[in-house]
Design a protein around this motif. Structure first.
Motif, PDB file in Angstrom:
ATOM      1  N   TYR A  23      -2.670   3.980  -5.360  1.00 49.43           N
ATOM      2  CA  TYR A  23      -3.312   2.843  -4.711  1.00 49.43           C
ATOM      3  C   TYR A  23      -4.607   3.307  -4.026  1.00 49.43           C
ATOM      4  CZ  TYR A  23      -3.977  -1.009  -1.430  1.00 49.43           C
ATOM      5  OH  TYR A  23      -4.512  -2.029  -0.706  1.00 49.43           O
ATOM      6  N   ALA A  24      -4.535   4.430  -3.313  1.00 50.05           N
ATOM      7  CA  ALA A  24      -5.712   4.932  -2.582  1.00 50.05           C
ATOM      8  C   ALA A  24      -6.809   5.390  -3.542  1.00 50.05           C
ATOM      9  CB  ALA A  24      -5.304   6.080  -1.675  1.00 50.05           C
ATOM     10  N   LYS A  28     -10.678   5.655  -9.009  1.00 51.18           N
ATOM     11  CA  LYS A  28     -10.854   6.833  -9.861  1.00 51.18           C
ATOM     12  C   LYS A  28      -9.788   6.890 -10.960  1.00 51.18           C
ATOM     13  CE  LYS A  28     -12.866  10.373  -6.818  1.00 51.18           C
ATOM     14  NZ  LYS A  28     -12.615  11.645  -6.146  1.00 51.18           N
ATOM     15  N   LEU A  29      -8.527   6.626 -10.586  1.00 50.66           N
ATOM     16  CA  LEU A  29      -7.433   6.918 -11.521  1.00 50.66           C
ATOM     17  C   LEU A  29      -7.088   5.776 -12.479  1.00 50.66           C
ATOM     18  CD1 LEU A  29      -4.977   9.009  -9.317  1.00 50.66           C
ATOM     19  CD2 LEU A  29      -6.648   9.803 -10.988  1.00 50.66           C
ATOM     20  N   ILE A  30      -7.177   4.521 -12.008  1.00 51.62           N
ATOM     21  CA  ILE A  30      -6.777   3.419 -12.898  1.00 51.62           C
ATOM     22  C   ILE A  30      -7.683   3.337 -14.139  1.00 51.62           C
ATOM     23  CG2 ILE A  30      -6.445   0.886 -13.073  1.00 51.62           C
ATOM     24  CD1 ILE A  30      -4.226   2.382 -11.460  1.00 51.62           C
ATOM     25  N   GLY A  34      -4.921   3.921 -16.525  1.00 54.70           N
ATOM     26  CA  GLY A  34      -4.420   2.570 -16.786  1.00 54.70           C
ATOM     27  C   GLY A  34      -3.535   2.069 -15.653  1.00 54.70           C
ATOM     28  N   ASN A  35      -3.106   0.824 -15.819  1.00 57.95           N
ATOM     29  CA  ASN A  35      -2.447   0.121 -14.712  1.00 57.95           C
ATOM     30  C   ASN A  35      -1.094  -0.411 -15.155  1.00 57.95           C
ATOM     31  OD1 ASN A  35      -2.305  -0.918 -12.207  1.00 57.95           O
ATOM     32  ND2 ASN A  35      -3.633  -2.685 -12.577  1.00 57.95           N
ATOM     33  N   LEU A 100     -13.660  15.276 -15.923  1.00 53.34           N
ATOM     34  CA  LEU A 100     -14.937  14.837 -15.357  1.00 53.34           C
ATOM     35  C   LEU A 100     -14.887  14.801 -13.827  1.00 53.34           C
ATOM     36  CD1 LEU A 100     -17.653  13.520 -16.207  1.00 53.34           C
ATOM     37  CD2 LEU A 100     -16.491  11.328 -16.019  1.00 53.34           C
ATOM     38  N   LEU A 101     -13.749  14.381 -13.291  1.00 59.56           N
ATOM     39  CA  LEU A 101     -13.620  14.256 -11.834  1.00 59.56           C
ATOM     40  C   LEU A 101     -13.060  15.534 -11.200  1.00 59.56           C
ATOM     41  CD1 LEU A 101     -12.082  10.669 -11.614  1.00 59.56           C
ATOM     42  CD2 LEU A 101     -14.473  11.315 -11.307  1.00 59.56           C
TER      43      LEU A 101
END
Ligand SMILES: CC(C)(COP(=O)(O)OP(=O)(O)OC[C@H]1O[C@@H](n2cnc3c(N)ncnc32)[C@H](O)[C@@H]1OP(=O)(O)O)[C@@H](O)C(=O)NCCC(=O)NCCS
Length: 196
Positions: A23-24, A28-30, A34-35, A100-101
């Motif tokens: 959530y935080a 970046k992650l979704i 994906g969700n 990349l991140l």
């Protein structure tokens, strides 16, 4: 209100820790993972419980700070796990996004992969206490530098880090990768605190 700060994540809080960080770190992650529930599974399967500080209050996880050092990271999906969950092409694509991140962490450095406090407990000092505990761990382990990257759409967190003594080092533009992965931000700023 009694909050305990642990230098590891007890097994029973794995699911809530990943949910809170997802959530935080959703911006970046979704876009990468994906969700649809698979992100939760991938991160739970790959997490390193020793690489975090967990804030526990009344038998609930109320805050988490994910740490990366030269030996690994709290959130650490391998290519093997990504391929298992998303297939070969999907797995490789997602690994590219995560790379990349990714920050390459030096042996004398702690990198904060993410920090989150549950909505209803924000603004009570828990985030600052998580960083306080991290600094004590850094001193004990002869770590010289704590670093983190903050995205340009999170000025409140950036202000908090500045107040905690972090200094802006450099801003990295993500173009054209923010278009490819559809990140809802354009840049991230590396911030550093020296442990002198
Ligand atoms: C950033 C965060 C971990 C701070 O935790 P916290 O327990 O609220 O922090 P503290 O109580 O020690 O400090 C509060 C400060 O955090 C700042 N802050 C940053 N993001 C915030 C948010 N989403 N909500 C409330 N306060 C936030 C506030 O400006 C506040 O500063 P102030 O006291 O000058 O008003 C928490 O707000 C959070 O989980 N935010 C959402 C996730 C996030 O943005 N994480 C950072 C990127 S990974």
């Amino acid at each position: 209100m009694q909050v305990d700060y642990l230098d590891h994540l007890p097994d029973e809080f794995k699911t809530s820790a990943v949910r809170l960080l997802l959530y935080a770190l959703k911006d970046k992650l979704i876009p990468i993972l994906g969700n649809d529930g698979r992100a939760q599974d991938v991160l739970e399967e790959s997490l390193k419980p020793t690489h975090c500080i967990a804030a526990i209050c009344d038998h609930k996880l109320v805050g988490i700070l994910a740490i990366e050092n030269s030996k690994g990271s709290f959130l650490n999906p391998t290519l093997k796990i990504l391929i298992k969950v998303y297939g070969i092409l999907g797995g490789v694509y997602r690994m590219c996004g995560l790379t990349l991140l990714h920050h390459s962490t030096a042996p004398d450095e702690f990198y904060v992969d993410g920090v989150a406090v549950v909505d209803e407990m924000r603004g009570k000092g828990i985030g600052s206490q998580l960083f306080g505990k991290l600094e004590r761990m850094a001193l004990k382990n002869r770590i010289q530098t704590i670093s983190l990257a903050v995205i340009d759409t999170n000025p409140k967190a950036e202000a908090l880090y500045e107040r905690l003594g972090f200094i802006r080092i450099k801003r990295t533009m993500l173009r054209p990768f923010n278009w490819i992965f559809r990140f809802p931000f354009e840049s991230e700023t590396l911030m550093v605190k020296k442990m002198d």
